[in-house]
Design a protein around this motif. Sequence first.
Motif, mmCIF file in Angstrom:
data_model
loop_
_atom_site.group_PDB
_atom_site.id
_atom_site.type_symbol
_atom_site.label_atom_id
_atom_site.label_comp_id
_atom_site.label_asym_id
_atom_site.label_seq_id
_atom_site.Cartn_x
_atom_site.Cartn_y
_atom_site.Cartn_z
ATOM 1 N N ILE A 581 25.612 21.726 32.876
ATOM 2 C CA ILE A 581 26.820 22.502 33.175
ATOM 3 C C ILE A 581 26.937 22.665 34.695
ATOM 4 C CG2 ILE A 581 27.866 24.803 32.946
ATOM 5 C CD1 ILE A 581 26.494 24.740 30.081
ATOM 6 N N ASP A 582 28.104 22.298 35.216
ATOM 7 C CA ASP A 582 28.341 22.394 36.653
ATOM 8 C C ASP A 582 28.838 23.814 36.949
ATOM 9 O OD1 ASP A 582 28.987 22.081 39.269
ATOM 10 O OD2 ASP A 582 30.144 20.232 39.006
ATOM 11 N N VAL A 583 27.894 24.722 37.173
ATOM 12 C CA VAL A 583 28.232 26.155 37.235
ATOM 13 C C VAL A 583 29.295 26.476 38.296
ATOM 14 C CG1 VAL A 583 27.297 28.478 37.588
ATOM 15 C CG2 VAL A 583 26.036 26.809 36.199
ATOM 16 N N PRO A 584 29.199 25.942 39.523
ATOM 17 C CA PRO A 584 30.242 26.316 40.507
ATOM 18 C C PRO A 584 31.652 25.948 40.040
ATOM 19 C CG PRO A 584 28.396 25.253 41.591
ATOM 20 C CD PRO A 584 28.154 25.102 40.116
ATOM 21 N N LYS A 585 31.749 24.988 39.115
ATOM 22 C CA LYS A 585 33.097 24.585 38.665
ATOM 23 C C LYS A 585 33.626 25.480 37.537
ATOM 24 C CE LYS A 585 33.755 20.026 40.316
ATOM 25 N NZ LYS A 585 32.807 18.928 40.201
ATOM 26 N N ILE A 586 32.800 26.360 37.012
ATOM 27 C CA ILE A 586 33.303 27.274 35.975
ATOM 28 C C ILE A 586 34.298 28.224 36.633
ATOM 29 C CG2 ILE A 586 32.681 29.168 34.408
ATOM 30 C CD1 ILE A 586 30.057 27.788 33.861
ATOM 31 N N ARG A 587 35.512 28.227 36.119
ATOM 32 C CA ARG A 587 36.562 29.053 36.740
ATOM 33 C C ARG A 587 37.377 29.782 35.687
ATOM 34 N NH1 ARG A 587 38.735 26.968 42.049
ATOM 35 N NH2 ARG A 587 40.756 27.820 41.493
ATOM 36 N N MET A 588 37.803 30.958 36.067
ATOM 37 C CA MET A 588 38.781 31.652 35.223
ATOM 38 C C MET A 588 40.092 30.887 35.325
ATOM 39 S SD MET A 588 38.280 35.587 36.431
ATOM 40 C CE MET A 588 38.394 35.323 38.194
ATOM 41 N N PRO A 589 41.016 31.114 34.385
ATOM 42 C CA PRO A 589 42.346 30.541 34.556
ATOM 43 C C PRO A 589 42.949 31.070 35.861
ATOM 44 C CG PRO A 589 42.118 31.586 32.406
ATOM 45 C CD PRO A 589 40.885 31.928 33.179
ATOM 46 N N GLU A 590 43.789 30.266 36.499
ATOM 47 C CA GLU A 590 44.363 30.676 37.789
ATOM 48 C C GLU A 590 45.039 32.042 37.706
ATOM 49 O OE1 GLU A 590 44.086 29.224 40.912
ATOM 50 O OE2 GLU A 590 42.520 28.249 39.750
ATOM 51 N N ARG A 591 45.627 32.345 36.551
ATOM 52 C CA ARG A 591 46.304 33.632 36.379
ATOM 53 C C ARG A 591 45.327 34.792 36.619
ATOM 54 N NH1 ARG A 591 49.402 34.295 30.742
ATOM 55 N NH2 ARG A 591 50.782 32.757 31.668
ATOM 56 N N ALA A 592 44.126 34.664 36.138
ATOM 57 C CA ALA A 592 43.126 35.729 36.315
ATOM 58 C C ALA A 592 42.597 35.764 37.740
ATOM 59 C CB ALA A 592 41.973 35.539 35.336
ATOM 60 N N ARG A 593 42.782 34.645 38.465
ATOM 61 C CA ARG A 593 42.382 34.603 39.873
ATOM 62 C C ARG A 593 43.505 35.112 40.789
ATOM 63 N NH1 ARG A 593 39.191 30.207 42.521
ATOM 64 N NH2 ARG A 593 37.084 30.588 41.731
ATOM 65 N N GLY A 594 44.649 35.416 40.180
ATOM 66 C CA GLY A 594 45.759 35.948 40.989
ATOM 67 C C GLY A 594 46.717 34.884 41.471
ATOM 68 N N ASN A 595 46.717 33.722 40.851
ATOM 69 C CA ASN A 595 47.654 32.637 41.166
ATOM 70 C C ASN A 595 48.481 32.303 39.930
ATOM 71 O OD1 ASN A 595 46.671 32.169 43.792
ATOM 72 N ND2 ASN A 595 44.965 30.983 42.953
ATOM 73 N N PRO A 596 49.782 32.495 39.928
ATOM 74 C CA PRO A 596 50.563 33.063 41.026
ATOM 75 C C PRO A 596 50.323 34.564 41.155
ATOM 76 C CG PRO A 596 51.939 32.716 39.087
ATOM 77 C CD PRO A 596 50.599 32.158 38.753
ATOM 78 N N ALA A 597 50.633 35.072 42.339
ATOM 79 C CA ALA A 597 50.389 36.497 42.593
ATOM 80 C C ALA A 597 51.299 37.362 41.732
ATOM 81 C CB ALA A 597 50.654 36.788 44.065
ATOM 82 N N MET A 598 50.761 38.498 41.269
ATOM 83 C CA MET A 598 51.621 39.483 40.601
ATOM 84 C C MET A 598 52.466 40.148 41.675
ATOM 85 S SD MET A 598 49.374 41.248 37.685
ATOM 86 C CE MET A 598 50.819 41.612 36.725
ATOM 87 N N LYS A 599 53.691 40.416 41.334
ATOM 88 C CA LYS A 599 54.574 40.990 42.361
ATOM 89 C C LYS A 599 54.765 42.493 42.190
ATOM 90 C CE LYS A 599 56.868 36.683 43.459
ATOM 91 N NZ LYS A 599 56.010 35.816 42.699
ATOM 92 N N ASP A 600 54.354 43.003 41.036
ATOM 93 C CA ASP A 600 54.526 44.427 40.741
ATOM 94 C C ASP A 600 53.199 45.058 40.340
ATOM 95 O OD1 ASP A 600 57.244 44.852 40.956
ATOM 96 O OD2 ASP A 600 57.596 43.855 39.027
ATOM 97 N N GLY A 601 53.189 46.399 40.406
ATOM 98 C CA GLY A 601 52.046 47.135 39.844
ATOM 99 C C GLY A 601 50.846 47.153 40.757
ATOM 100 N N PRO A 602 49.777 47.804 40.306
ATOM 101 C CA PRO A 602 48.608 47.993 41.166
ATOM 102 C C PRO A 602 47.903 46.696 41.539
ATOM 103 C CG PRO A 602 48.260 48.947 38.971
ATOM 104 C CD PRO A 602 49.651 48.460 39.003
ATOM 105 N N ASN A 603 48.150 45.634 40.798
ATOM 106 C CA ASN A 603 47.464 44.372 41.125
ATOM 107 C C ASN A 603 48.349 43.403 41.904
ATOM 108 O OD1 ASN A 603 45.357 45.449 39.706
ATOM 109 N ND2 ASN A 603 45.790 44.340 37.823
ATOM 110 N N ALA A 604 49.477 43.922 42.420
ATOM 111 C CA ALA A 604 50.385 43.050 43.174
ATOM 112 C C ALA A 604 49.668 42.463 44.380
ATOM 113 C CB ALA A 604 51.605 43.838 43.624
ATOM 114 N N TYR A 605 49.861 41.212 44.590
ATOM 115 C CA TYR A 605 49.266 40.497 45.722
ATOM 116 C C TYR A 605 47.800 40.874 45.896
ATOM 117 C CZ TYR A 605 54.174 39.632 46.480
ATOM 118 O OH TYR A 605 55.468 39.268 46.293
ATOM 119 N N SER A 606 47.072 40.701 44.846
ATOM 120 C CA SER A 606 45.666 41.105 44.855
ATOM 121 C C SER A 606 44.917 40.470 46.015
ATOM 122 C CB SER A 606 45.013 40.656 43.552
ATOM 123 O OG SER A 606 43.625 40.759 43.675
ATOM 124 N N PRO A 607 44.175 41.294 46.747
ATOM 125 C CA PRO A 607 43.400 40.718 47.852
ATOM 126 C C PRO A 607 42.292 39.798 47.354
ATOM 127 C CG PRO A 607 42.765 42.989 47.490
ATOM 128 C CD PRO A 607 43.933 42.726 46.579
#
Length: 651
Positions: A581-607
């Motif tokens: 298993i190539d561990v560094p390549k394990i990734r959450m879906p982009e949505r959970a990484r903040g791509n695309p950015a949420m525009k509303d709410g407390p998680n908007a444009y998550s740092p």
Amino acid sequence: MAKKGYHGKILWINLTDKTSQEEVINDEVYELFIGGYGLAAKIIYDRQKPGLSRFDPDNILAVMSGLLTNGRAAFNGRWILAGKSPLTGTWGDSNCGGDFAPAIKNAGYDGIFIVGKSQKPVYIVLNDKKVVFEDASHLWQKVDAVDTEEKLKQVHGADYKVICIGSSGENLSLISGVVNAKGRLAGRSGFGALMGSKNLKALCVKGTHLVEVHNADKVWKHTTDLLTDLVNNLNDFGKTMKNCGTAGTLTDSAESGDSPVKNWVGVGSKDFPPEVADKINAFEVTKYEREKYACYGCPFGCGGICEVPGKKLLKETHRPEYETLCGFGVQLLNDDVESIFMVNELCNRAGLDTISCATTVNWAFEAYEQKFIDSKTTGGLKLEWGNNETVVKLVEQMANNEGFGAMLKDGLREALIHLNLEDKAFTAMHVHGQELPMHDSRNKEGGLGLGVGYETEPTPGRHTSTFAGIDDYLEKEKKELALHSKVLNKFYQKLKFQPKYNLSYQSTDSEMGTSLKNASCGEDIINAMGLCNFGFYLGPLVPFVDWINATTGWDNSLDDYLLVGQRIKTIRHAFNLRENIDVPKIRMPERARGNPAMKDGPNAYSPNVLMWDDAKKAYFAAMEWDPETSIPLKATLDKLNLQEVKKEIYG
Ligand code: SF4
């Protein structure tokens, strides 16, 4: 009998030829790996061939107690499953409260390792080292997990403790768990399916082999001091937990951005505002409560047994936990609390992991909304947000392996394949096969640590792998995880967005990596001791170093135990590397990484969005693994005394 808190013995059970054998384990192994899943990781790494298919009978299922189980420490009643996860193909483990952990030790063992496969359904009765295999054909596909426990106790005696599978494990559902105490689940990693693949319905265990501890008075003194501290210094989280368990965190989580909403595209305050969330809040849930209860060895007691009037199945049911309330409530915009009780009970009886089940159901609702699937595919079910009747029907189908539910019963990765929707993977909220829990990685409060844990933990997608509280023990100033404000300010300027985040503190990569490492290794120690995580969140510091030393007679420091945590994490990680298993390549879906950015709410444009990869590299570096490949360095393996891993990696 040696007074050290553990037996120094494990039991091997082979279901193919119906044999069992005791094995003595050296004290040195306990000092290096402690117990619980630390001991399981050492044994499985040494004994299991890599590359086994998910239901190969040679797969080992470890059923473990912890080092402190049955001693005099508090919170000591967790039992732990470990092995290769049929859900992810990675290292897997899962733990649960209830009453089973002490039975393992009472039977004379620190852990039970099950291999092989029975030709016909069986259950195992273990009484004081005596193993009997019993026919389970009258239970298989006929009796759910809650009733199985009841029936087996009627036959063998109420003093037996039981773990078992329900229909989901028997149907080899990859998101099924193993059930104890009439509805508590070791839910994650799909071990219900591994047990089902072995045709093993249940384990009934009891015995009289008490463990003696090195200095019982000293352990007890630390415990009583902690209990006093808990009475006087319980924090707000502790007070909430005491009153209503994790259900008490629901409303805050929904509003703060901790709870994902509508398969991670919604915003709590907008889509499920407080006046709606309050219909399923702690008060609404606990009003059904009949009694409170505690797991074995717990002085705290956050559990609740409830009754929902007029519903036969809900005459005696566990209070739903936060994960269930969020997954089937907030996420689905479902404000009908009784439907959540029903779904919770259905999952408990079938042995379905409510986290994976809810995340899969949420995906199906979005897929229906986006028209990836239609009523023809769902067999007429209208998967519309908030439709609580549909939610109950769909979960029933998943539990019974029928209708559209049969397409979902193996979780998201398999559902995409069954439905020929692999091109829609960006909507499927799982990491390397394991469905994401109800904690949003885009959230400013701790989301970064969660996300890094989801991607790097040997059991991917686990929300309990970043136990940030360990820094308290190191007496470091409590700080938010690093925010690289220089990069972020540029980012925000571009977006013309005024962040509300506190950018005043910037830690270096190395500080961030160390914080993540301590959090993550701390969790491995807790799971090796067999303690409950919640004990560490209630305010007072848990005297675990003193407990271990007084229990075993060792004289180790906090740093020594953090090294043990690093060792356990490293061998679990090495298990995955050996599985290619190539561990560094394990990734959450982009949505959970903040791509695309949420525009509303407390998680908007998550740092967090700009930091995942740096944070992961910082974590790998702090673990003394190669920051790019995550391969443990030779010197690290020498330091951790992991020669078996070094040989495997470096020859
Ligand atoms: S705090 Fe709650 S979950 Fe943890 S051991 Fe006690 S009763 Fe069980």
